[in-house]
Write a protein that holds these residues in place. Structure first.
Motif, PDB file in Angstrom:
ATOM      1  N   UNK A   1       0.833  -1.201   0.000  1.00  0.00           N
ATOM      2  CA  UNK A   1       0.000   0.000   0.000  1.00  0.00           C
ATOM      3  C   UNK A   1       0.866   1.249   0.000  1.00  0.00           C
TER       4      UNK A   1
ATOM      5  N   UNK B   1       3.844   1.696  -1.271  1.00  0.00           N
ATOM      6  CA  UNK B   1       4.437   1.970  -2.583  1.00  0.00           C
ATOM      7  C   UNK B   1       3.408   2.126  -3.686  1.00  0.00           C
ATOM      8  N   UNK B   2       2.178   1.685  -3.433  1.00  0.00           N
ATOM      9  CA  UNK B   2       1.208   1.705  -4.526  1.00  0.00           C
ATOM     10  C   UNK B   2       0.208   2.838  -4.388  1.00  0.00           C
ATOM     11  N   UNK B   3      -0.362   2.991  -3.193  1.00  0.00           N
ATOM     12  CA  UNK B   3      -1.497   3.903  -3.074  1.00  0.00           C
ATOM     13  C   UNK B   3      -1.055   5.365  -3.099  1.00  0.00           C
ATOM     14  N   UNK B   4       0.022   5.693  -2.379  1.00  0.00           N
ATOM     15  CA  UNK B   4       0.451   7.091  -2.349  1.00  0.00           C
ATOM     16  C   UNK B   4       0.812   7.594  -3.749  1.00  0.00           C
ATOM     17  N   UNK B   5       1.656   6.884  -4.515  1.00  0.00           N
ATOM     18  CA  UNK B   5       1.934   7.359  -5.878  1.00  0.00           C
ATOM     19  C   UNK B   5       0.686   7.395  -6.760  1.00  0.00           C
ATOM     20  N   UNK B   6      -0.199   6.401  -6.574  1.00  0.00           N
ATOM     21  CA  UNK B   6      -1.418   6.375  -7.384  1.00  0.00           C
ATOM     22  C   UNK B   6      -2.269   7.612  -7.121  1.00  0.00           C
ATOM     23  N   UNK B   7      -2.420   7.965  -5.838  1.00  0.00           N
ATOM     24  CA  UNK B   7      -3.185   9.165  -5.491  1.00  0.00           C
ATOM     25  C   UNK B   7      -2.539  10.401  -6.104  1.00  0.00           C
ATOM     26  N   UNK B   8      -1.214  10.446  -6.047  1.00  0.00           N
ATOM     27  CA  UNK B   8      -0.516  11.600  -6.601  1.00  0.00           C
ATOM     28  C   UNK B   8      -0.784  11.721  -8.091  1.00  0.00           C
ATOM     29  N   UNK B   9      -0.758  10.588  -8.787  1.00  0.00           N
ATOM     30  CA  UNK B   9      -1.004  10.627 -10.226  1.00  0.00           C
ATOM     31  C   UNK B   9      -2.416  11.140 -10.508  1.00  0.00           C
ATOM     32  N   UNK B  10      -3.378  10.682  -9.702  1.00  0.00           N
ATOM     33  CA  UNK B  10      -4.747  11.179  -9.877  1.00  0.00           C
ATOM     34  C   UNK B  10      -4.790  12.692  -9.645  1.00  0.00           C
ATOM     35  N   UNK B  11      -4.098  13.150  -8.622  1.00  0.00           N
ATOM     36  CA  UNK B  11      -4.074  14.588  -8.347  1.00  0.00           C
ATOM     37  C   UNK B  11      -3.465  15.367  -9.512  1.00  0.00           C
TER      38      UNK B  11
END
Lengths: 90, 287, 266
Positions: B20, B22-32
């Motif tokens: 989570x 390594x996956x969720x934080x970058x994913x959220x950033x990409x969405x932002x």
């Protein structure tokens, strides 16, 4: 946290997703669901239907944004109907 | 039957937290990123779905998406049958079996940019064996200037690199078939083709789905090897999706469009993989 | 084994080995010989290319860095994946199927996309340019894979073994370490092999998360190549040296891998 470039809409979006997941967890603990077969070609659990509903909604948004000039809200309203239909009859 | 036990979550928790992070934080950033126009650290504007509209109607992206599907299709069409064929030919026991396994694993263990380098050298007409031989035979071959040659070279490179994975997976699937089946087939005097069609292929199904899924995902995300080999050229002929994306994100620093596009990219892979996965687990259930 | 099978296999192995032979061949030549014309084997055999690599710290430190974070990653992946795989193979729990699929989706996110967020994430927690950062980043795709492979092997172990051990008074940790892990030795061998492999061959993330102290060999190669034309001999030698660790690993686990593959599930 500044580098993550948060905006209010995306924060609300992730908040909503987290709330849905938490809600699904509580629901599952209260009354565990049984796999069933609806209009979808495979038998699904509640969680599967949520995933299919969300994935379908994402593609619906892309379709509306990519091929029409409609407001994105139309896609969102359509998605809500789709999500409801999948959860209820999927 | 498995036991229902929610305490098992404690065993899964470390994996969950690690992935989570390594996956969720970058994913959220990409969405932002994907909903904003970003100039620098503090200057950014909310633009809604504009970037999505832009990338979904961008013909350059359509082209590289099409190329990507053709490439992944070719990869699957060549590597899956070839991998099965090789697996059927592999020795089953003895020292030869280990030796063949080791040799076949070599391409898998070479860093991806070195794979690109190997073929970059091997295909050159002046210093590479393949390029030189082809040209000596009278075939005008130059992967740096001819579109067809570039495609063939990238495909051969991928076949060289990854067919072993398919073969090793199928080999493991074949080993799992009990001898009884073969004995029964021998009694019935079944032909080799009948054995393959009615005994081996059905048993390979689940392993094959793993192979197809892995090969689809990885070929769909291919970046390093063609980048080193052809640099995406000649022109844009071998510029696949990842490379277009990297050009956008790092070359032109168009973070917003790149992020929007990468989410579309992710959704495509997610859908296809989900279909494979559902087919695979459905297959398990009916067995 | 019939003749036709031997021919097919032989041709394939030849196809695999010839490009590698060519790299090996070039690594023993001087640049003048490489560019001077084609020869099937080195006319004037030289080790000068290898000498360049072994005497220049920026080259050999690249190897050490890569080996360091790959080993670290393999250890982390195995440690966290073992209990998780056990949970998936033995129990049903809330959201297990979805969790499993979510883990797999992390193999699907195109790394090119996540480079910048990764860079910022690891910079913000002060891990940029450390080995642990690369090891953790590679966990993103190695941990799900390790869970997936190990789960397959563990499902092959009969459940009665667990139950007998609990009746004999073993606690869970003791049972897991003393009885269960030795039983799936081959599975762990295969998993370690795959973790090592995917971490060793990955370049994009490793290059993005490092600058000097933890720079992987693959990145050293690309930079040196672009510096002053292409030094083909050194490039080939460096390439050959990147193949060696993989071959060593597979040599050490060859019996496990053969057995693991023979068990039928990967």
């Amino acid at each position: 946290m500044d580098w993550m470039a948060w905006t209010l809409p995306t924060a609300l979006f992730f908040g909503a997703i987290a709330t849905i997941l938490a809600g699904m967890t509580v629901w599952e603990l209260r009354s565990p669901c049984i796999e069933r077969k609806g209009f979808l070609p495979i038998s699904t659990t509640r969680g599967d239907r949520l995933f299919i509903g969300l994935l379908g909604s994402a593609y619906l948004h892309l379709l509306v944004v990519g091929t029409t000039d409609w407001s994105v809200w139309i896609a969102s309203v359509l998605s809500l109907f789709w999500l409801f239909a999948v959860m209820r009859w999927g | 039957m498995k036991v229902q036990n929610n305490k098992a979550w404690w065993l899964v928790l470390p994996v969950f937290l690690l992935v989570a992070f390594s996956a969720i934080v970058p994913m959220m950033t990409v969405v932002n990123y994907s909903v904003q126009d970003i100039f620098d650290h503090s200057t950014r504007y909310f633009v809604g779905v504009d970037w999505y509209k832009q990338v979904l109607q961008d013909t350059r992206l359509h082209d590289s998406l099409l190329r990507q599907f053709i490439f992944s299709g070719c990869v699957l069409l060549i590597e899956i049958p070839l991998g099965i064929a090789i697996a059927l030919c592999m020795p089953t026991k003895g020292r030869m079996a280990s030796l063949v396994l080791i040799v076949m694993a070599i391409p898998l263990l070479i860093p991806w940019n070195v794979v690109g380098t190997i073929w970059q050298i091997f295909g050159r007409a002046d210093i590479g064996l393949m390029g030189w031989t082809l040209n000596e035979l009278g075939i005008a071959y130059n992967y740096a200037s001819d579109t067809g040659d570039a495609w063939v070279t990238v495909l051969i490179m991928d076949v060289w690199h990854w067919t072993s994975l398919v073969a090793l997976l199928c080999y493991s699937g074949l080993r799992a078939i009990p001898d009884v089946y073969y004995q029964a087939a021998r009694i019935d005097r079944a032909s080799a083709w009948a054995v393959f069609r009615h005994i081996q292929l059905p048993k390979l199904k689940s392993v094959l789905l793993i192979a197809v899924m892995l090969r689809f995902m990885d070929s769909f995300m291919i970046y390093t090897e063609p980048f080193v080999l052809t640099g995406g050229g000649p022109g844009n002929a071998t510029t696949f999706l990842s490379q277009t994306l990297t050009q956008m994100a790092i070359g032109q620093f168009d973070l917003g469009p790149a992020a929007a596009f990468s989410l579309v990219y992710f959704l495509i892979i997610l859908l296809v993989s989900w279909l494979f996965y559902t087919a695979m687990t459905h297959n398990d259930k009916t067995r | 084994m019939t003749l036709r099978k031997k021919v097919v296999l032989g041709l394939y192995v030849l196809f695999l080995l010839v490009p590698i032979y060519w790299l090996l061949n070039m690594s023993f030549k001087s640049n003048t010989e490489i560019l001077g014309g084609l020869s099937m084997w080195p006319r004037s055999f030289t080790l000068a290319n290898y000498k360049v690599i072994f005497t220049d710290p920026s080259w050999y430190e690249g190897y050490l860095n890569s080996l360091y974070y790959v080993t670290l990653n393999t250890l982390i992946s195995l440690t966290v994946a073992l209990p998780a795989a056990y949970a998936f193979s033995r129990y049903r729990f809330l959201g297990d199927k979805h969790l499993f699929f979510w883990l797999l989706t992390n193999r699907m996110a195109p790394p090119a996309v996540f480079l910048l967020p990764f860079f910022q994430l690891y910079s913000s927690i002060g891990l940029f340019d450390t080995h642990i950062a690369v090891a953790l980043a590679h966990c993103l795709f190695n941990v799900p894979l390790a869970v997936w492979i190990l789960e397959g092997f563990m499902s092959g172990v009969p459940k009665e073994i667990d139950e007998t051990a609990y009746i004999d008074g073993y606690s869970f940790p003791k049972f897991f370490v003393k009885i269960f892990i030795p039983l799936i030795g081959s599975g762990i061998g295969v998993t370690a092999f795959f973790c090592f492999m995917f971490s060793w061959v990955e370049l994009l993330l490793a290059r993005t998360l490092t600058s000097v102290n933890a720079k992987p060999i693959a990145a050293v190669m690309t930079r040196t190549v672009s510096a002053s034309g292409i030094d083909w001999g050194v490039l080939a030698a460096a390439g050959v040296l990147t193949i060696l660790p993989g071959m060593l690993v597979i040599w050490f686990v060859r019996n496990h891998v053969a057995k693991g593959f023979a068990l039928g599930r990967v």
